[in-house]
Design an enzyme around this catalytic site. Structure first.
Site, PDB file in Angstrom:
ATOM      1  N   ASP A 235       0.785  -1.237   0.000  1.00 41.60           N
ATOM      2  CA  ASP A 235       0.000   0.000   0.000  1.00 41.60           C
ATOM      3  C   ASP A 235       0.820   1.292   0.000  1.00 41.60           C
ATOM      4  O   ASP A 235       0.771   2.095  -0.939  1.00 41.60           O
ATOM      5  CB  ASP A 235      -0.992  -0.011   1.178  1.00 41.60           C
ATOM      6  CG  ASP A 235      -0.346  -0.401   2.508  1.00 41.60           C
ATOM      7  OD1 ASP A 235       0.864  -0.651   2.546  1.00 41.60           O
ATOM      8  OD2 ASP A 235      -1.079  -0.442   3.515  1.00 41.60           O
ATOM      9  N   GLU A 329     -11.209  -6.588   8.793  1.00 41.39           N
ATOM     10  CA  GLU A 329      -9.801  -6.611   8.387  1.00 41.39           C
ATOM     11  C   GLU A 329      -9.640  -7.209   6.992  1.00 41.39           C
ATOM     12  O   GLU A 329      -8.752  -6.816   6.242  1.00 41.39           O
ATOM     13  CB  GLU A 329      -8.986  -7.398   9.413  1.00 41.39           C
ATOM     14  CG  GLU A 329      -7.497  -7.215   9.298  1.00 41.39           C
ATOM     15  CD  GLU A 329      -6.990  -5.867   9.797  1.00 41.39           C
ATOM     16  OE1 GLU A 329      -5.839  -5.804  10.217  1.00 41.39           O
ATOM     17  OE2 GLU A 329      -7.746  -4.869   9.759  1.00 41.39           O
ATOM     18  N   GLU A 347      -8.055   4.255   7.625  1.00 39.96           N
ATOM     19  CA  GLU A 347      -7.910   4.482   6.178  1.00 39.96           C
ATOM     20  C   GLU A 347      -9.222   4.887   5.508  1.00 39.96           C
ATOM     21  O   GLU A 347      -9.225   5.703   4.579  1.00 39.96           O
ATOM     22  CB  GLU A 347      -7.332   3.227   5.512  1.00 39.96           C
ATOM     23  CG  GLU A 347      -5.858   3.001   5.746  1.00 39.96           C
ATOM     24  CD  GLU A 347      -5.552   2.421   7.113  1.00 39.96           C
ATOM     25  OE1 GLU A 347      -4.371   2.423   7.512  1.00 39.96           O
ATOM     26  OE2 GLU A 347      -6.510   1.967   7.796  1.00 39.96           O
ATOM     27  N   THR A 433       2.028   8.626   5.679  1.00 40.30           N
ATOM     28  CA  THR A 433       1.072   7.525   5.768  1.00 40.30           C
ATOM     29  C   THR A 433       0.507   7.380   7.174  1.00 40.30           C
ATOM     30  O   THR A 433      -0.531   6.755   7.367  1.00 40.30           O
ATOM     31  CB  THR A 433       1.728   6.201   5.311  1.00 40.30           C
ATOM     32  OG1 THR A 433       0.711   5.234   5.061  1.00 40.30           O
ATOM     33  CG2 THR A 433       2.712   5.691   6.344  1.00 40.30           C
TER      34      THR A 433
END
Length: 799
Positions: A235, A329, A347, A433
């Protein structure tokens, strides 16, 4: 909410790394049961405090920020004899120190606060950077995954250095923090090592697909895991290529990102899904589930200026959260739970924030509101917020990760606040991030350190021809994207609004609403909207006469057309009619929202069984009902492939072992977001246990004829009862024990009657009244929908 979470950490956990919200105490590594890799984030350096520092500034808690900086400078040690994750320590601790230094320096320059501050946090960041550098002591330049804060990697006391592999994100998520540290401290070594690691990953990409794998050998650069996606393991590698260009102004990062992005959109993005594929053979999907970490990707697509797929994927994720309260998840391509944990990951909130800022659509404020409400309803506990162990049961885990404070509250606060309410201009910063703030001015005020020219290898050798678009070198502009078109995002979302909807019967919405009896205009107005009002006599209040009477009315909404989410699912059945079943084996099935009316045919198993690739046995499937397994791709895609192969119907079987129609609600299979008018096949869905009956029958008898039709049209029955005059022969009772299907036969007193019954077979008369009649056992050949049984094969009576 932030006060409750941060206050609980400071009260019950500090100076420990994390709060254990159920135990109301701190988590200290070595004193609690080992959790494996999860504990690699803990370094006995007050992790949650450092990770939260710049969040305090964003939320205007400047007194708390100043106090927290003093605590960090005075009490936090970075030389502990602890083995930590290089990746996690970089993004959480180094990033936290740098973000806090930037905020402290900003406040100091304004002259109002922090006048005592003398770059102590930057000095701590530099110390930590040097403690992480030994991890880069490899022949390839890719870092070890772990390092000992005191003894490094190769020291006999380090207890690490034997690892040979690291994840792509672990090696490729260093450039923002390390380059910022170099440019703020003047020491080039950090940026040089981070650039080198990115160069290696770029060199090792698969040249045919321009994709990277998930795990790589740090010594020879060979790929260990070749699955490629945008979620866990990869990611933030993609994220940091884009953001490195924004922060540092180096076009090489943008060129690499754009080449990767084209590959992602070609192979991985199948809106609204983001699938994992094999990097060497990217047309092959390698798993049937997605992980929650990919929820950051719509936000990255917003920075890229690619709004349509960002909106599509975000809407899919929102539908999953509505179905399961939180984002599991991992969840399947049919949006079922694969792994039920939810460690309060931010996120999805991050992408919601980006989409709201890009579109201005208040829809995303409502999405943010739902996040807030669910956190308070299902995660808040007396000592903070607890991770959810399983979204299906709502059980809690004694865990509150530092990223919950570093990211979740930051994005939610920024989502609901105006720029003018912040103590700085948010547009001057880029998020790491971990949502730490670094100033984009680093590209101009602090030029690259000497010798830090990026290796420009193989940029032009890529087989992909990239065309520059409006946003190749700039972030998207709302004015440019949506001139006088505020409904842009809605038109995209609407196609995916009921993607995960489970069919439910319509229930009226009941609301008590006070209305005065002074006139009928409001009532007539509500009626014109399709809302009927019924006064509740027992709820009348006030005195009659000159006083106005307050009526409480029951408000019932009648929608002119039911939404797909509210439509009642009409049960279908799969009825086995060839000998020896003769209509007595009836399996409950769920329908599809697309396709055509259902018909009688024999069955052929598709190859591959999932029907997610080219159909290998098209010659066998042609003209028959195909049997296909659920999973790996969308129902509509399976249906199209089987239709192209010549199948005249499809029975899908659930791949989840043990599922059955008695315990699991029926649902309607929905399309993939595109038009499904091209799909004309009859389609039904069987849960696993019912499917096992069918597949067992197929294996034993090789050629089984079935009827696919709504349950009320079940042959030989009406409302579940035998039709009048029907002969009652042996029946098949299915006894389900421990997942196995056992068939027992009930013997009737007169065996002769059963034998006579077995000589008959039911068939459907293709006429408007859908009447049924018996036909001889000789009439067994499969029928096309254009054919009808011989009406003279038996008397015109019920069987």
């Amino acid at each position: 909410m932030f006060d409750h979470a941060y206050g609980s950490y400071m009260k019950y956990a500090y100076p420990a790394d994390e709060l254990m919200p159920l135990s109301c105490r701190g988590r200290v590594r070595g004193l609690e049961p080992n959790r494996g890799d999860i504990d690699d984030s803990l370094g006995k350096f007050s992790l949650t405090l450092i990770d939260t520092l710049d969040t305090l500034v964003v939320l205007n808690k400047l007194d708390d920020f100043e106090d927290a900086v003093r605590k960090t400078v005075r009490e936090v040690r970075l030389d502990n004899d602890v083995v930590v994750s290089v990746f996690e320590t970089n993004i959480r601790v180094l990033g936290g120190l740098l973000g806090a230094h930037v905020m402290a320096d900003h406040l100091r320059q304004r002259g109002e606060r922090m006048q005592w501050y003398e770059d102590e946090l930057l000095h701590m960041a530099k110390e930590l950077g040097h403690r992480l550098l030994p991890a880069f002591n490899t022949t390839s330049g890719l870092p070890y995954p772990r390092v000992n804060l005191r003894y490094g990697v190769l020291n006999p006391l380090s207890r690490t250095g034997t690892e040979s592999d690291t994840c792509t994100a672990c090696a490729g998520t260093m450039i923002l923090e390390f380059a910022a540290l170099s440019r703020l401290s003047g020491e080039a070594v950090f940026e040089e090592h981070a650039r080198k690691a990115l160069d290696v990953l770029w060199e090792k990409r698969q040249r045919g697909s321009d994709l990277v794998g998930t795990v790589i050998n740090i010594h020879n650069g060979d790929w260990v895991r070749r699955d490629s996606g945008v979620g866990a393991g990869i990611d933030s590698y993609y994220e940091y290529l884009m953001k490195a260009y924004i922060l540092l102004g180096d076009n090489v990062y943008l060129e690499r990102f754009n080449i990767h992005y084209s590959a992602i959109m070609k192979y991985i993005s199948q809106p609204p899904l983001l699938l994992n594929v094999h990097m060497h053979n990217p047309t092959v999907s390698v798993r049937s589930w997605m992980d929650s970490l990919l929820a950051f990707f719509p936000g990255l697509q917003v920075l890229r200026g690619d709004l349509k797929p960002a909106i599509e994927t975000h809407e899919m994720l929102y539908q999953v959260t509505k179905q399961h309260k939180f984002l599991p998840e991992a969840f399947t391509t049919e949006f079922r739970v694969h792994w039920g944990q939810h460690p309060l990951r931010p996120e999805f909130a991050e992408s919601t924030y980006y989409l709201y800022k890009a579109t201005g659509d208040p829809y995303y404020l409502r999405v943010g509101q739902s996040i807030v409400e669910k956190l308070n309803a299902y995660a808040r506990v007396p000592c903070g917020f607890a991770a959810v162990q399983d979204v299906r049961t709502g059980t809690h885990e004694d865990r509150m990760d530092s990223f919950f404070l570093a990211e979740m509250f930051k994005y939610l606060y920024l989502l609901f606040s105006e720029k003018s309410q912040l103590p700085f201009d948010i547009d001057d910063y880029i998020f790491t991030t971990e949502a730490h703030l670094l100033p984009v001015s680093l590209s101009t005020t602090q030029p690259p350190c000497q010798g830090n020219n990026t290796v420009r290898t193989n940029i032009t050798s890529s087989p992909i021809s990239l065309e520059e678009d409006l946003f190749t070198y700039s972030c998207p502009s709302t004015q440019t994207l949506f001139p006088n078109n505020p409904s842009f995002a809605k038109t995209i979302r609407d196609s995916y609004k009921y993607l995960t909807g489970v069919g439910r019967a319509f229930h009226p919405l009941e609301i008590e609403l006070p209305l005065h009896d002074s006139g009928m205009e409001p009532v007539e107005f509500l009626k014109s909207m399709g809302i009927s009002l019924t006064p509740l006599n027992e709820a009348m209040a006030g005195e009659t006469g000159s006083q106005k009477v307050l009526w409480f009315c029951l408000l019932i909404t009648h929608l002119s057309t039911q939404t797909p989410e509210e439509e009642e699912v009409v049960p279908h059945i799969v009825q086995l009619i060839s000998p020896p079943f003769l209509g007595r084996t009836v399996l409950t099935a769920g329908p599809a929202k697309f396709g055509m009316d259902l018909t009688k045919q024999d069955i052929v198993k598709a190859s591959p069984y999932t029907a997610c690739g080219p159909i290998d046995n098209a010659a066998e499937v042609k003209g028959h009902i195909a049997l296909a397994l659920r999973g790996d791709c969308m129902f509509a895609g399976k249906a199209r492939r089987l239709q192209e192969a010549g199948a005249i119907g499809v029975i899908f079987i659930d791949h989840r072992e043990g599922s059955n129609s008695e315990e699991t609600p029926l649902f309607q299979m929905v399309g993939d977001g595109d038009s499904t008018t091209d799909i004309s096949l009859p389609l039904v869905f069987l849960f696993s246990r019912e499917g096992a009956v069918l597949t067992a029958a197929l294996e034993e008898h090789h050629n089984v004829d079935v009827l696919l039709l709504p349950k009320e049209r079940q042959l030989g029955h009406e409302d579940g009862e035998l039709e009048e005059g029907a002969a009652r022969g042996p029946t098949l009772e299915f006894v389900l024990e421990k997942g196995e299907v056992l068939v027992e036969e009930e013997e009737e007193e007169e065996e002769l009657r059963g034998e006579q019954q077995s000589q008959q077979q039911y068939c459907t008369k293709a006429s408007e009244n859908e009447s049924t009649e018996p036909c001889s056992a000789a009439v067994l050949s499969p029928l096309d929908s254009s054919q009808s049984p011989n009406s003279n094969s038996g008397p015109d009576t019920n069987p």
